[in-house]
Design an enzyme around this catalytic site. Structure first.
Site, mmCIF file in Angstrom:
data_model
loop_
_atom_site.group_PDB
_atom_site.id
_atom_site.type_symbol
_atom_site.label_atom_id
_atom_site.label_comp_id
_atom_site.label_asym_id
_atom_site.label_seq_id
_atom_site.Cartn_x
_atom_site.Cartn_y
_atom_site.Cartn_z
ATOM 1 N N ASN A 146 0.837 -1.194 0.000
ATOM 2 C CA ASN A 146 0.000 0.000 0.000
ATOM 3 C C ASN A 146 0.876 1.250 0.000
ATOM 4 O O ASN A 146 0.477 2.299 -0.472
ATOM 5 C CB ASN A 146 -0.875 0.022 1.254
ATOM 6 C CG ASN A 146 -2.300 -0.289 0.941
ATOM 7 O OD1 ASN A 146 -2.637 -0.629 -0.196
ATOM 8 N ND2 ASN A 146 -3.140 -0.191 1.935
ATOM 9 N N THR A 201 -14.911 -2.911 3.940
ATOM 10 C CA THR A 201 -13.482 -3.227 4.027
ATOM 11 C C THR A 201 -12.671 -2.173 3.283
ATOM 12 O O THR A 201 -13.228 -1.241 2.712
ATOM 13 C CB THR A 201 -13.191 -4.602 3.403
ATOM 14 O OG1 THR A 201 -13.726 -4.610 2.088
ATOM 15 C CG2 THR A 201 -13.791 -5.705 4.225
ATOM 16 N N GLY A 202 -11.379 -2.379 3.239
ATOM 17 C CA GLY A 202 -10.482 -1.421 2.599
ATOM 18 C C GLY A 202 -9.932 -0.472 3.636
ATOM 19 O O GLY A 202 -10.059 -0.698 4.838
ATOM 20 N N CYS A 203 -9.283 0.604 3.177
ATOM 21 C CA CYS A 203 -8.696 1.573 4.099
ATOM 22 C C CYS A 203 -9.783 2.513 4.580
ATOM 23 O O CYS A 203 -9.969 3.583 4.010
ATOM 24 C CB CYS A 203 -7.565 2.331 3.430
ATOM 25 S SG CYS A 203 -6.247 1.241 2.903
ATOM 26 N N VAL A 204 -10.538 2.085 5.582
ATOM 27 C CA VAL A 204 -11.679 2.888 6.025
ATOM 28 C C VAL A 204 -11.376 3.660 7.299
ATOM 29 O O VAL A 204 -10.513 3.305 8.042
ATOM 30 C CB VAL A 204 -12.927 2.021 6.247
ATOM 31 C CG1 VAL A 204 -13.506 1.593 4.923
ATOM 32 C CG2 VAL A 204 -12.612 0.811 7.101
#
EC number: 1.8.99.3
Lengths: 381, 105
Positions: free
Chosen positions: A191, B102-105
């Site tokens: 990332n 989900t993910g960069c939350v």
């Protein structure tokens, strides 16, 4: 500890709720000498590593002492910084974009006393609490991420790797021995939170094994189309499996197409891929963000894999030290690491550093990979 | 993971209070959730959002993007926050029984 209410009423959550007030105005926290001379600075000098002086049109001077921090810190340490600021700087301090802390005073005498105080403070283990440095052509703090302290997708640790690299390169933090500043960044997965893709030296956590698939839970925990769309190589596709006579909607992963980026795990908790032996570190070099002389550059992968060796990561620190030493000895003044490598040619970079060139380093991601190959007869044996 | 009991029904939930299985959703789940989400009484507008989220999830296998939710229900994001103070993800999706975002939350 027993529950102590802050005055928030859970029965009426929206009552007396304050929102959208944003951060405090930075002007509220400016030392008087900065406030008075805002926008009227004439020039600055670096007096010694970690100490700057800015001179204003009015003749006012402000001395800045820059100290390294671990970024991850306790309130106790922040309080100690506040005590120092109270004692020397009328209660003012600031943090830099590389998470160093800067104390500012308005006279040279105060600066000397401040610096002496800072260098005298150590943790019980012996580490400096506030090492002075990080200016000019040295190696300043390492921009880094969460690692095993807080994140769920890392392939390596951040605080640990940063501590061992800075220990190894400490005299470069407190000195100006480099041809140009060397920026180091650490990201614990691809990332690349932070600055890895644009740093002189970048440490990036990588995986080397495809995800495990938790077929029984996948459809309940994940939105399957998202997991499919998260894959940069199209290795994930929807499928069905039968376990104990029960049909489950799930995904299938073509392992020969998977390059272990972990994006699908980010989207779907049923696809974990971290692995003790498989995970490790890729080293990248040659990035920069400034426009000085040459345009900003991306960093390039030069070491495909270094194993995780907690707690001291000896191979990692040795490899970085080697790159830094060779660059320091060979580059011209003002030449950033990427400028140097491009001037001498990457084949010379590998020759001088002794880093092995492996097939992993040759770009094979989509059409743009072609532009990274050499369409020229110009190279050195 | 925890199991919660409410009005004779039991639900498998995770540490954030999301249903682990969409099939376990039933109207009682919404009643169970609403208090934690800061909702006193459910009105038609709440129901419209929940119904749409469920329809969309059944049909497409994903939660809709916020702009799609707004466009189809006709509620601006601001209004969705008025209905569900924790927002469309933590509030509405949880009550509709959809998987946790989900993910960069």
């Amino acid at each position: 500890m027993a529950f102590v209410s802050s005055g928030y009423n859970p029965d009426k959550p929206m009552e007396n709720r304050i929102s959208d007030i944003g951060p405090r105005d930075f002007n509220e926290f400016m030392p008087p000498v900065i406030k008075n001379n805002f926008g009227k600075w004439l020039y600055h000098e670096i007096l010694e590593p970690g100490v700057l002086v800015h001179v204003a049109e009015s003749g006012d001077e402000v001395y800045t002492v820059r100290c390294g921090t671990a970024r991850l810190m306790s309130i106790t340490l922040i309080r100690e910084m506040c005590d120092i600021a109270d004692k020397h700087c009328e209660g003012f301090l600031r943090f830099t974009t590389r998470n160093n802390v800067e104390f500012m005073v308005d006279s040279k005498d105060k600066m000397v006393a401040l610096k002496e105080d800072l260098m005298s403070r150590k943790f019980d283990g012996g580490s400096y609490k506030f090492p002075v440095g990080g200016t000019g052509a040295g190696i300043s703090n390492i921009v880094h991420t969460q690692g095993w302290v807080h994140c769920h997708t890392p392939a390596t640790d951040a605080s640990g790797t940063v501590k061992v690299i800075m220990d190894d390169l400490f005299e470069e933090f407190t000195g100006h021995n480099m041809p140009a500043p060397v920026r180091i960044a650490v990201a614990c997965c691809l990332n690349m939170c932070g600055a890895c893709h644009c740093s002189d030296i970048a440490v990036v956590g990588i995986h080397r094994k495809p995800p495990l698939i938790d077929h029984e839970y996948l459809d309940n925990l994940c939105e399957i189309p998202l997991a499919v769309a998260s894959c940069p190589t199209g290795a994930v596709r929807p499928s069905k499996v039968e376990i104990d006579g029960k049909q489950f909607k799930t995904v299938a992963i073509k392992e020969e197409r998977c390059m272990f980026c972990g994006n699908c795990y980010t989207m779907c908790p049923s696809l974990p891929l971290s692995d003790k032996e498989g995970d490790g570190i890729a080293l990248m070099v040659g990035g920069k963000v400034s426009n000085r002389i040459s345009m900003p550059k991306f960093s390039k992968v030069v070491v495909a894999f270094i194993p995780n060796e907690p707690p001291r990561w000896p191979t990692l620190t040795k490899t970085i030290r080697n790159i830094v030493e060779v660059y320091k000895a060979d580059a011209n003044k003002y030449e950033r690491l990427g400028d140097w490598a491009e001037r001498i040619g990457w084949e010379r970079f590998f020759e001088k550093t002794g880093i092995e060139f492996t097939p992993h380093l040759i770009d094979d991601f989509r059409d743009p990979a072609y532009y990274t190959w050499r369409q020229s007869t110009q190279f050195k044996f | 993971m925890a199991i919660v009991e409410f009005q004779g029904k039991s639900f498998d939930v995770d540490e954030d209070g999301f249903l682990l299985k969409f099939e376990e959703w039933c109207p009682e789940w919404v009643d169970f959730c609403k208090e934690g989400e800061g909702i006193k009484e459910l009105n038609e507008e709440h129901q419209k959002v929940i119904d749409f989220l469920q329809d969309y999830y059944k049909k497409n296998g994903i939660a809709p993007m916020v702009r799609i939710l707004s466009k189809v229900t006709g509620f601006k994001l601001k209004h969705i926050y008025e209905l569900f103070p924790s927002g469309p993800g933590k509030g509405a999706c949880k009550m509709a029984g959809l998987p946790k975002p989900t993910g960069c939350v």
